[in-house]
Design a protein around this motif. Structure first.
Motif, mmCIF file in Angstrom:
data_model
loop_
_atom_site.group_PDB
_atom_site.id
_atom_site.type_symbol
_atom_site.label_atom_id
_atom_site.label_comp_id
_atom_site.label_asym_id
_atom_site.label_seq_id
_atom_site.Cartn_x
_atom_site.Cartn_y
_atom_site.Cartn_z
ATOM 1 N N PRO A 195 0.770 -1.234 0.000
ATOM 2 C CA PRO A 195 0.000 0.000 0.000
ATOM 3 C C PRO A 195 0.806 1.291 0.000
ATOM 4 N N ARG A 208 -6.623 -2.822 1.779
ATOM 5 C CA ARG A 208 -7.259 -2.984 3.077
ATOM 6 C C ARG A 208 -7.332 -4.477 3.373
ATOM 7 N N HIS A 209 -7.551 -4.811 4.634
ATOM 8 C CA HIS A 209 -7.562 -6.223 5.001
ATOM 9 C C HIS A 209 -8.414 -6.435 6.251
ATOM 10 N N SER A 210 -8.793 -7.666 6.481
ATOM 11 C CA SER A 210 -9.456 -8.064 7.720
ATOM 12 C C SER A 210 -9.049 -9.485 8.047
ATOM 13 N N TYR A 241 -7.850 -10.047 2.014
ATOM 14 C CA TYR A 241 -6.958 -8.968 1.600
ATOM 15 C C TYR A 241 -7.518 -8.375 0.315
ATOM 16 N N TRP A 269 -7.286 -5.050 -2.723
ATOM 17 C CA TRP A 269 -6.504 -3.998 -3.377
ATOM 18 C C TRP A 269 -7.396 -3.314 -4.416
ATOM 19 N N TRP A 311 -12.559 -2.572 -5.965
ATOM 20 C CA TRP A 311 -11.823 -3.378 -5.006
ATOM 21 C C TRP A 311 -11.794 -4.838 -5.461
ATOM 22 N N SER A 327 -10.062 -8.843 -4.496
ATOM 23 C CA SER A 327 -9.804 -9.466 -3.201
ATOM 24 C C SER A 327 -9.343 -10.910 -3.297
#
Length: 225
Positions: free
Chosen positions: A82, A104-106, A119, A121, A127, A129
């Motif tokens: 990032p 972003r991620h979780s 994950y 991008w 977005w 994933s």
């Protein structure tokens, strides 16, 4: 880690000099991998605002014959991070193919129920994933298994613009891992990697794993010429 079977001729043009494809039971595999860098240090020193960040990469598996025996390693097709500074340093020090994209991620370990890691991008106006779900406790990786083949590569190789090869060592203990129960790759693979890779990535993975992390040490790379 989502693992896909791919035709060897797709990967051979990317082989760094001095390496050859490493196969699993006669199959050539590549992996989409999402993970977190945490408490990252450069030459032993933390870099402000650049210690914790996600990465998504596409990699494949190689080996190199040395007087001590085979060194089994990976080659990265592309690595997404990032921050531009991270990409620039990795390109400079190791010659790797890093690109910067919003990410972003979780990561949810489930608290006793099913867990999930995802994950994402931002590319092509949306977005994209990589995600996998898992449950239970992670288990030791069995010797001789496909998971061992995927995880137990401790060298990195990168082809330099000069035509030479950079080799570096990656040290970490054997990980504990889950077999993923469900995995999803939502990716414009043609745009990101090219049509040759899209043929493999648009199908279901051959296998999928989730692993606990550990402390990792990446040693300074050497030039093989």
């Amino acid at each position: 880690m989502l693992n896909y079977e791919v035709a060897p001729e797709v990967l051979r043009p990317l082989l760094p000099r001095g390496t050859e494809l490493d196969e699993w039971q006669g199959r050539t595999l590549m992996s989409m991998v999402g993970f977190l860098f945490l408490r990252t240090r450069l030459f032993g020193c933390p870099v402000p605002l650049h210690q914790d960040f996600p990465e998504v990469n596409l990699r494949f598996y190689v080996r190199r014959k040395t007087p001590e025996g085979w060194r089994r390693g990976v080659v990265f097709v592309k690595e997404i991070v990032p921050r531009r500074a991270i990409a620039a340093v990795a390109q400079l020090l190791y010659g790797e193919r890093y690109v910067r994209m919003p990410m972003r991620h979780s990561v949810d370990f489930g608290g006793g129920g099913p867990g999930r890691a995802a994950y994402e991008w931002f590319a092509g106006g949306r977005w994209q994933s990589l995600s996998a779900s898992f449950s239970g406790s992670p288990q030791p990786i069995a010797e001789g298994s496909e998971a061992e083949f995927i995880f137990e590569h401790y060298w990195g190789y990168a082809r330099q613009r000069s035509g030479g090869t950079t080799e570096y060592e990656v040290r970490h203990p054997r990980w504990l891992a889950w077999d993923a129960e469900e995995s999803v790759l939502d990716c414009d693979s043609t745009q990101l990697y090219g049509p040759a890779f899209a043929d493999a990535l648009q199908g279901p993975p051959a296998s999928a794993f989730v692993a606990e992390g550990s402390q990792i040490q990446v040693l300074w790379g050497g030039d093989l010429g």
